[in-house]
Each structure stands twice: as C-alpha cells, then as structure tokens.
Design a protein around this motif. Structure first.
Motif, PDB file in Angstrom:
ATOM      1  N   THR A  21      37.190  44.321  36.347  1.00 29.38           N
ATOM      2  CA  THR A  21      38.100  44.739  37.418  1.00 29.38           C
ATOM      3  C   THR A  21      39.567  44.613  37.025  1.00 29.38           C
ATOM      4  OG1 THR A  21      38.039  42.562  38.461  1.00 29.38           O
ATOM      5  CG2 THR A  21      36.452  44.175  39.247  1.00 29.38           C
ATOM      6  N   ASP A  56      41.327  42.389  45.269  1.00 27.22           N
ATOM      7  CA  ASP A  56      42.330  43.447  45.090  1.00 27.22           C
ATOM      8  C   ASP A  56      43.737  42.910  45.332  1.00 27.22           C
ATOM      9  OD1 ASP A  56      40.448  45.383  44.431  1.00 27.22           O
ATOM     10  OD2 ASP A  56      40.279  46.129  46.490  1.00 27.22           O
ATOM     11  N   GLU A  57      43.895  42.079  46.374  1.00 19.66           N
ATOM     12  CA  GLU A  57      45.203  41.489  46.642  1.00 19.66           C
ATOM     13  C   GLU A  57      45.614  40.557  45.506  1.00 19.66           C
ATOM     14  OE1 GLU A  57      45.505  41.137  51.469  1.00 19.66           O
ATOM     15  OE2 GLU A  57      44.022  39.860  50.460  1.00 19.66           O
TER      16      GLU A  57
END
Length: 146
Positions: free
Chosen positions: A26, A63-64
């Motif tokens: 990721t 994601d943050e």
C-alpha cells in the motif's frame, strides 16, 4: 548502512510479516531489496512503524496515515487534523466516563428496583438523548461501516 530483514523488523516492531508486506504493497513503507526471498528494510522503518501504530491507535485510517508520510517516507504530520482527532478523543473520553459512571451507579444502586431510582431514570434519559443525537448525526453524514 545496515539493513534489517523482514523477520527482524517483525520481531522488533511487533508487526507480523504479512502486515509488513501489506504496508509495503500500500506504500506505507518501502523495502530496499531482497536477500534471497527475504525483504530488506532500512532501520528507519522501525520509526515509521511506530508512527503507523500510533496513528492506528488514534483512530486514523491507513489512507490517512499514508497521507502523513512524504514521498521519501519522512513524516509530514498535519497539525490541524491531529488537533481535531485529539478533540474527538477528548469527547469520546467524556462519553465513556459518563457511561462508566452510569454503569457503576446501576451496579451499586440501593433502590429495590432501578425503575424506582430517580438517579437511574435521569441517567437513562440523558443516555437516550445522547444516543438520538449520535444516531441523527450518523444519518446526516451517511451510513456507517456496519
């Protein structure tokens, strides 16, 4: 420069190798290559993993958290967003403290029946109003995760 293999990173960080591979896929962390089949990481990955763990504990999504790392993996921490999350945690602490106090009262209430206890009835009323507000807020924002 000494590199750490995935097993050593897992051992020193507490993250499973599968989580390390996922974080690499990721883009949260980066390996520098492989020795045989074992991924190699720079020692700085341990700090990154500590920051990831702290971010997850604070309730940030992956994601943050990923957005908080620059292209070279150096943290770029958004102070306003962190302040907002700390404020949300403060609200959650107050709500949980009130819930704890209510549960303690319910457990220790000397009234023969909880329905005869004015404190219990008041606490239930307050909790009911809080739940309605929270539920309407969720509808305004949109459906939750579950």
């Amino acid at each position: 420069m000494k590199f750490l293999d995935i097993g050593e990173v897992a051992s020193r960080s507490g993250f499973k190798p599968s989580a390390l591979r996922y974080y690499e896929d990721t883009g949260l962390i980066k390996s520098v290559g492989r020795v045989g089949l074992r991924r190699q990481y720079p020692a700085e990955v341990l700090l990154q993993l500590k920051l990831i763990a702290m971010g997850k504990s604070a309730g940030f999504s992956l994601d943050e958290i990923a957005a908080m790392f620059g292209a070279n993996g150096v943290p770029e921490l958004p102070r306003e967003r962190i302040h907002a999350r700390a404020d949300a945690i403060d609200r959650q602490i107050r709500e949980l403290s009130a819930l704890r106090d209510t549960l303690r009262h319910v457990a220790d209430c000397p009234a023969p029946s909880h329905l005869e206890c004015p404190t219990f009835r008041r606490l239930v009323e307050v909790a009911g109003k809080r739940g309605v507000r929270r539920g309407s807020r969720k509808r305004e924002i949109g459906p939750g995760p579950g």
